[in-house]
Scaffold this active site. Structure first.
Site: not given
Ligand code: PEP
Length: 258
Positions: A10-12, A103, A105, A175, A181, A221, A242-243
């Site tokens: 997930n590049w956001k 998600h 967010e 999640e 994040g 994470s 994500g990251g």
């Molecule tokens: C996400 O946005 O779905 C996610 C898991 O982010 P991160 O890996 O950065 O915690």
């Protein structure tokens, strides 16, 4: 039939067009290098870049056996006067196959509730796309021991209302919001415990076969260092990243963490 293992990125709201294309080309070439050494036919990879990259990304990955493209969101409306929105049909027309729905967010910053999310899942399915449906508790809910109850409600008010046939097209992502994040990952035990709980819910709501075949991803994470201990759990079928999905080396290492 064994359920599918998936690593989704997930590049956001990151990467402009050129940066995104470079990242995809890098991921493809690193996968191709590894693929000559390790056979990973049972693992699917999904890239969820911003909307503006979907079509080009689909073209680049068209003949790749492993990689599919997804979007990070879609409108709950079919079409019409909703300035700035992107419909499920539009996403389908880019060649993408998946849509991330729910998600945290989106829930938090765009106030998407279970009703809106159900409408989105319905449109995603009607357009022959596959939803990646996210659920998970916030920190205060975990601290007060309500995490199971919260996740149960999120599922019961949304995807558990769909019929068996539709439900089988859904990929789930657990999640925990406190892990997204933040650099704080759920422990492998916490992830396994919740994934197992979700699988039991699916069994009770649908049946054992469907529960066994549902892919449940962990997100929060997850990185190249901790992915293998998370993925080693019997009910963790991969990750929503994500990251760490923004760096080709890290992301491809995660894909090869099973
Ligand atoms: C996400 O946005 O779905 C996610 C898991 O982010 P991160 O890996 O950065 O915690």
């Amino acid at each position: 039939m064994m359920r599918k293992k998936i690593v989704a990125g997930n590049w956001k709201m990151n990467m402009n067009f050129d940066e995104g294309i470079k990242l995809i080309e890098n991921i493809i070439s690193k996968i191709n290098m590894k693929a000559s050494l390790v056979d990973k036919k049972d693992t699917g990879v999904i890239l969820a870049p911003p909307f503006i990259i979907l079509q080009k990304a689909s073209e680049l990955c068209f003949d790749n056996q492993m990689i599919s493209i997804g979007s990070q969101n879609c409108s709950q409306h079919e079409k019409g006067a909703f300035t700035g929105e992107i419909s499920a049909a539009m996403i389908k027309s880019t060649g993408a196959n998946y849509v991330i729905i729910g998600h945290s967010e989106r829930r938090k910053y765009f106030h998407e509730n279970n009703e809106t999310l159900s409408e989105k899942v319905k449109l995603v399915l009607e357009n022959n796309l596959f939803p990646i449906f996210c659920c998970g508790e916030i920190l205060s809910e975990r601290k007060s021991g309500r995490h199971f109850e919260v996740v149960k409600k999120q599922l019961e008010e949304t995807i558990f209302k769909f019929n068996k046939n539709d439900f089988q097209k859904i990929v789930l992502a657990y999640e925990p919001v406190w892990a997204i994040g933040t650099g704080v990952t759920a422990s492998p035990e916490q992830a396994q415990e919740m994934h197992n709980f979700i699988r039991e819910l699916i069994k009770n709501n649908f049946n054992k076969d469907i529960a066994e075949q549902t892919t449940i991803l962990y997100g929060g994470s997850c990185n190249a260092k901790n992915a293998s201990t998370l993925f080693a759990n019997p009910d963790v079928d991969g990750g929503l990243i994500g990251g760490a999905s923004l760096k080709a080396d890290d992301f491809v290492d995660i894909i090869y963490s099973f």
